[in-house]
Design a protein around this motif. Sequence first.
Motif, PDB file in Angstrom:
ATOM      1  N   GLU A  56      36.568  -4.913  65.119  1.00  0.00           N
ATOM      2  CA  GLU A  56      35.810  -3.708  65.424  1.00  0.00           C
ATOM      3  C   GLU A  56      34.420  -3.753  64.793  1.00  0.00           C
ATOM      4  N   ARG A  58      30.515  -1.412  64.661  1.00  0.00           N
ATOM      5  CA  ARG A  58      29.917  -0.096  64.882  1.00  0.00           C
ATOM      6  C   ARG A  58      28.405  -0.182  64.745  1.00  0.00           C
ATOM      7  N   THR A  60      25.137   1.166  63.189  1.00  0.00           N
ATOM      8  CA  THR A  60      24.938   1.789  61.876  1.00  0.00           C
ATOM      9  C   THR A  60      23.580   2.468  61.724  1.00  0.00           C
ATOM     10  N   THR A  85      24.302  -3.412  63.381  1.00  0.00           N
ATOM     11  CA  THR A  85      25.747  -3.283  63.540  1.00  0.00           C
ATOM     12  C   THR A  85      26.458  -3.649  62.238  1.00  0.00           C
ATOM     13  N   VAL A  88      33.528  -3.542  60.739  1.00  0.00           N
ATOM     14  CA  VAL A  88      34.198  -2.474  60.008  1.00  0.00           C
ATOM     15  C   VAL A  88      35.129  -3.025  58.936  1.00  0.00           C
ATOM     16  N   LEU A 139      29.289  -2.927  72.696  1.00  0.00           N
ATOM     17  CA  LEU A 139      29.410  -1.601  72.108  1.00  0.00           C
ATOM     18  C   LEU A 139      29.436  -0.551  73.210  1.00  0.00           C
ATOM     19  N   ARG A 143      30.464   6.102  72.260  1.00  0.00           N
ATOM     20  CA  ARG A 143      31.114   6.091  70.944  1.00  0.00           C
ATOM     21  C   ARG A 143      30.322   5.280  69.915  1.00  0.00           C
ATOM     22  N   ASP A 145      30.669   2.178  69.178  1.00  0.00           N
ATOM     23  CA  ASP A 145      31.507   1.179  68.524  1.00  0.00           C
ATOM     24  C   ASP A 145      31.995   0.200  69.584  1.00  0.00           C
TER      25      ASP A 145
END
Length: 214
Positions: A56, A58, A60, A85, A88, A139, A143, A145
């Motif tokens: 995963e 995300r 940032t 990014t 996680v 991504l 969302r 992510d």
Amino acid sequence: MMNEAAALANMIPYDTIGLYEQPKPRFIFKMPRVVPDQKSKFESDELFRRLSRESEIRYTGYRERSIEERQVRFMNGCREGHTETSFVASGTNLQLVFNANQNPYLHDKECDFDKEHGKVHIKSYFIMNGVCVRFRGWLDLERLDGVGCLEYDERRAMHEDAILRDQIDRYNQRLREFEDTKRAYRDNRQDEMEAVRRGVASGGIGVGASMWRR
């Protein structure tokens, strides 16, 4: 006293160079961009092993802003060719830079909004911890992510290896030239000292001194 101490603490001294001091030869070895065996490090390093598995990720950027503003900034950044990014699981943050060219005739886009609806697929090439790698992932545009991983970049690694070998060869050549110059200088100094000793033994210096006194 406290202000004076603080001022002194922030001062940087000048380099002191003697007026008649001969410059000393310096060899500046530029820090290599890559390690000698990139593939081995990529396969054995624990961080690379974790990041090479799809996991995963995300976005940032602009965490203090609203989700709507972050979505807009994320898409604008992608269209400009950059984004931030994070993996996680490991907390590894990456500043990704890529070619944002949206030419529909390109088969291998580095930023692709058309490949999958509601997502952007990204590829980014860079050097991390001395290893040429490629980020590959996607991504979700809402969302912010998705899923991504790092891959070993064989083609760019070969190019950087060639640069590294050339850099080392040039450094070794300069080092050999320096050693030859130093050896020649040492030999000349020995010859000069030997000539002076011969002059002293023959009395040449003493005669010159007595003539000077006259």
